[in-house]
Design an enzyme around this catalytic site. Structure first.
Site, short mmCIF file in Angstrom:
data_model
loop_
_atom_site.label_atom_id
_atom_site.label_comp_id
_atom_site.label_asym_id
_atom_site.label_seq_id
_atom_site.Cartn_x
_atom_site.Cartn_y
_atom_site.Cartn_z
N LYS A 101 0.84 -1.20 0.00
CA LYS A 101 0.00 0.00 0.00
C LYS A 101 0.86 1.24 0.00
CE LYS A 101 -3.98 2.14 0.73
NZ LYS A 101 -3.66 3.01 -0.42
N LYS A 153 5.28 2.41 8.26
CA LYS A 153 4.16 3.27 8.64
C LYS A 153 2.90 2.43 8.89
CE LYS A 153 3.95 6.95 6.13
NZ LYS A 153 3.66 7.90 5.03
N LYS A 204 5.34 2.25 -3.03
CA LYS A 204 5.29 3.64 -3.48
C LYS A 204 5.52 3.68 -4.97
CE LYS A 204 5.44 7.21 -0.93
NZ LYS A 204 4.41 7.70 -0.08
N THR A 257 -4.41 13.29 6.37
CA THR A 257 -3.01 13.36 6.78
C THR A 257 -2.80 14.55 7.72
OG1 THR A 257 -2.43 12.37 4.67
CG2 THR A 257 -0.62 13.23 5.97
N SER A 263 -7.10 5.78 4.30
CA SER A 263 -7.10 4.93 3.10
C SER A 263 -7.56 3.52 3.46
CB SER A 263 -5.69 4.85 2.50
OG SER A 263 -5.42 5.95 1.68
N1 GLU Z 1 0.96 9.03 0.25
C1 GLU Z 1 0.52 8.89 1.62
C2 GLU Z 1 1.68 8.47 2.50
O1 GLU Z 1 2.83 8.69 2.21
C3 GLU Z 1 -0.72 8.00 1.74
C4 GLU Z 1 -0.57 6.59 1.27
C5 GLU Z 1 -1.86 5.79 1.22
O2 GLU Z 1 -2.90 6.30 1.60
O3 GLU Z 1 -1.79 4.65 0.80
O4 GLU Z 1 1.47 7.97 3.57
#
Ligand code: GLU
Length: 448
Positions: free
Chosen positions: A70, A94, A106, A190, A349
């Site tokens: 994810k 994370k 990513k 966020t 998410s």
């Molecule tokens: N791009 C965000 C992060 O770095 C969200 C990633 C997501 O929701 O999967 O955490």
């Protein structure tokens, strides 16, 4: 990219320390030090002037030990394969620190979205997903927004994926528009989460948010929502900065008016009633809370020396270099590490994906309540780890995260953390003669 600022090397160092502190063994380090899959794609786009331009993109899927991978997709000129690899590993840690049933990924495309028309961006978004579709899906790898990608871009990507598969699969992507199965509260998640963790940190150090001041570097989705929620909490936001310039007012900026101004002018620069400010000046302000909400490696050793803030809330991914981190830690600054601080986005998410799976949607208050509960719990877990092991918040977050991923890897039989010592063969023979017969129904162990 220099080694000290290479996100891939930085996260490998963080993993190394956590594995050693937890005494997990070389197997766990070797298993997690590289992404399990890194894909490079070339995406041709017919530009508005009829030229064909080919954009290079990547997707790094770090580990699926704890679930489907994810993480977001960024569009930026400085995207590189090592950046994407490092960021995918940060996503693993994370999601692990939050206890979400995901691994990390990513994606990134080397492009300058500011120089592209909406049609060109749509074609690029669709082309990128077409290339990656065989390696993605709601139970495989689930993208989301990141730097310079919006819910509209998620909408195009979902549509492309649905077309390729000939199915409606809303759980393929998160951060999409509400009407396509997005979640309430995802856009603001966020920034909302950043402020939940700031509130938790402020309580620990005895700082009253109503008396506090803050400065924010970066004013995209995360920076602007952080400003909004800090303002609501009664904190004076005195400075903000984006790629085009900064705005400073020692008495506090009028945040609602600033947000309106940015919606019209696409920058904070020139906001009426403010003075210009640059990055170094912003980092050196005498504020209580500093929020880096832009890109990686902004607080290096030189910038860290300027910092007067009591709390640094890492709204961006990897905003502090290891040298900067070391210096700040030695000065007793309370750093809320990125993998905890900005985890609100991926947490909502997750809520979005759960709602897609059920086909049943929660009201905004329910999302907010669940997010607050999860962020506060994760903060408390990390804080407890910090106290128990006498380490920084960052190291504590890695101890929580790496422990969880290692546990999953072990449960899958990928690693044996503590291998039984080898037994010499003569002793084995002696044992065989004295061992009782195994019962007929004895379970058979499967090897890895
Ligand atoms: N791009 C965000 C992060 O770095 C969200 C990633 C997501 O929701 O999967 O955490």
């Amino acid at each position: 990219m220099a080694d000290e600022t290479n996100p891939f090397f930085i996260v490998q160092g963080q993993l190394r320390r956590a594995v050693d502190n937890l005494d997990l063994g070389e197997g766990v380090y070797n298993l997690l030090k590289d992404p399990m899959r890194v894909i490079e794609v070339a995406v041709p786009v017919r530009m508005d002037d009829d030229r064909i331009e080919t954009f290079i993109g990547y997707r790094s899927q770090h580990t699926d030990a704890t679930g489907p991978t994810k993480g977001g997709i960024r569009f930026h000129p400085s995207v590189s394969v090592d950046e994407v690899k490092g960021l995918s590993m940060w996503m693993t840690f994370k999601t692990a620190v939050m206890g979400l049933p995901y691994g990390g990924a990513k994606g990134g495309v080397i492009c300058d979205p500011q120089q592209m028309s909406e049609r060109e961006l749509e074609e690029l978004s669709r082309g990128y997903i077409r290339r990656l579709a065989p390696m993605m899906g709601p139970e495989v790898d689930i993208p989301a927004p990141d730097v310079n990608t919006s819910s509209q871009i998620m909408g195009w990507m979902l549509d492309e994926f649905d077309r390729v598969r000939g199915q409606h699969l809303p759980g393929f992507i998160t951060g999409k528009p509400l009407v396509l199965g997005g979640s309430e509260g995802r856009n603001s998640a966020t920034g909302r989460g950043v402020v939940f963790t700031i509130a938790a940190a402020a309580r620990r150090i005895g700082l009253d948010l109503k008396e506090a001041t803050a400065a924010i570097q970066g004013f995209g989705n995360v920076g602007s929502y952080t400003a909004h929620y800090l303002d609501q909490a009664g904190t004076k936001v005195v400075a903000v900065e984006d790629v085009r310039g900064g705005a400073y007012n020692p008495k506090g900026l009028d945040v609602p008016k600033l947000l309106q101004y940015v919606a019209e002018h696409r920058t904070v620069s020139g906001f009426p009633g403010s003075e210009p400010i640059d990055t170094k000046q912003l980092f050196g302000l005498d504020v209580d809370i500093l929020v880096p909400a832009a890109l990686e490696n902004q607080i290096d050793e030189a910038n860290a020396r300027l910092v007067k803030a009591k709390i640094i809330a890492e709204a961006a991914n990897g905003p502090t270099t290891p040298e900067g981190d070391h210096l700040l830690a030695s000065r007793g600054v309370f750093i809320i590490p990125d993998i905890l601080c900005n985890a609100g986005g991926v947490t909502v998410s997750y809520f979005e994906w759960v709602q897609n799976t059920m086909g049943y949607y929660w009201p905004p208050q329910e999302v907010d309540r669940k997010l607050r509960a999860m962020m506060t719990k994760a903060f408390d877990t990390v804080y407890k780890m910090k106290q128990t092991h006498q380490v920084s918040m960052r190291e504590a977050a890695y101890l929580v995260a790496v422990h969880r991923v290692a546990e999953a890897a072990e449960a899958r039989g990928w690693v044996h953390r503590k291998r039984a010592p080898e037994i010499p063969s003569d002793q084995l023979q002696a044992m065989a003669t004295t061992m009782p017969e195994a019962p007929a129904s004895a379970p058979v162990a499967n090897g890895p």
